[in-house]
Design a protein around this motif. Sequence first.
Motif, PDB file in Angstrom:
ATOM      1  N   MET A   6       0.827  -1.205   0.000  1.00 57.65           N
ATOM      2  CA  MET A   6       0.000   0.000   0.000  1.00 57.65           C
ATOM      3  C   MET A   6       0.868   1.265   0.000  1.00 57.65           C
ATOM      4  O   MET A   6       0.593   2.213  -0.740  1.00 57.65           O
ATOM      5  N   GLU A   9       2.370   1.726  -3.456  1.00 57.05           N
ATOM      6  CA  GLU A   9       1.321   2.191  -4.377  1.00 57.05           C
ATOM      7  C   GLU A   9       1.023   3.671  -4.147  1.00 57.05           C
ATOM      8  O   GLU A   9       0.889   4.438  -5.103  1.00 57.05           O
ATOM      9  N   LEU A  10       0.906   4.078  -2.888  1.00 58.99           N
ATOM     10  CA  LEU A  10       0.611   5.483  -2.581  1.00 58.99           C
ATOM     11  C   LEU A  10       1.731   6.412  -3.037  1.00 58.99           C
ATOM     12  O   LEU A  10       1.465   7.460  -3.634  1.00 58.99           O
ATOM     13  N   LEU A  13       1.620   6.627  -6.761  1.00 67.27           N
ATOM     14  CA  LEU A  13       0.461   7.430  -7.173  1.00 67.27           C
ATOM     15  C   LEU A  13       0.721   8.923  -6.980  1.00 67.27           C
ATOM     16  O   LEU A  13       0.410   9.731  -7.862  1.00 67.27           O
ATOM     17  N   ILE A  14       1.298   9.287  -5.855  1.00 67.77           N
ATOM     18  CA  ILE A  14       1.579  10.709  -5.590  1.00 67.77           C
ATOM     19  C   ILE A  14       2.596  11.250  -6.592  1.00 67.77           C
ATOM     20  O   ILE A  14       2.402  12.328  -7.171  1.00 67.77           O
ATOM     21  N   GLY A  53      -6.710   5.721  -5.268  1.00 61.14           N
ATOM     22  CA  GLY A  53      -6.207   6.030  -3.922  1.00 61.14           C
ATOM     23  C   GLY A  53      -7.168   5.562  -2.845  1.00 61.14           C
ATOM     24  O   GLY A  53      -6.749   4.966  -1.838  1.00 61.14           O
ATOM     25  N   LEU A  56      -7.152   1.745  -2.150  1.00 63.56           N
ATOM     26  CA  LEU A  56      -6.013   1.197  -1.413  1.00 63.56           C
ATOM     27  C   LEU A  56      -6.313   1.012   0.067  1.00 63.56           C
ATOM     28  O   LEU A  56      -5.647   0.230   0.748  1.00 63.56           O
ATOM     29  N   CYS A 127      -3.721   0.521 -12.327  1.00 66.05           N
ATOM     30  CA  CYS A 127      -4.603   1.018 -11.262  1.00 66.05           C
ATOM     31  C   CYS A 127      -6.031   0.507 -11.434  1.00 66.05           C
ATOM     32  O   CYS A 127      -6.704   0.180 -10.449  1.00 66.05           O
TER      33      CYS A 127
END
Length: 168
Positions: A6, A9-10, A13-14, A53, A56, A127
């Motif tokens: 997680m 992934e975050l 993504l950011i 987001g 997640l 995603c």
Amino acid sequence: MATLWMLLELVNLIVFTLFILPRPQPAGARPLLPIAATRLLRLTFLLPILAFGYSLFFDHQINPADWGYLAIAIIGNALVIKGKWDLGGSHTWTGYYLPNAKRVTRGIFAWIAHPMYTGIILVIISCSLVYITRLPIWLSVLALICCFYITGFLILAALRESRQLVQA
């Protein structure tokens, strides 16, 4: 392991979001597609990002496929970052081009004609495969509709951009 997945992934993504946010265009940038289509793109690209987001944080067993999706997203993000880096001052936001710009053939562009568009599409696929298994169907469908629009826009923009670029 789920927490590590997680967090990765975050972070991905950011970083991805920061690199694709609209920025001021270089002087002389011209639209490849109708302005209304580009405005719609700017409205639609945030929904899949927010949906992903949000997904997640749903309790879900992480499996090897999830790690594969993460790898695809990281590769996509790397293509976006490298493409933007190699374009330098010739970079325009999606849907625009610089008249009389020379085709870039160094760096990642020696291997892929449109690495940024390719990278964004890889991130979209990755995603989408994650959130469709976690979110309510109505939200997944809404985010997927946006993703189909974004992908179609990118493909059309890539085709038009290729015609506009001057051979070096």
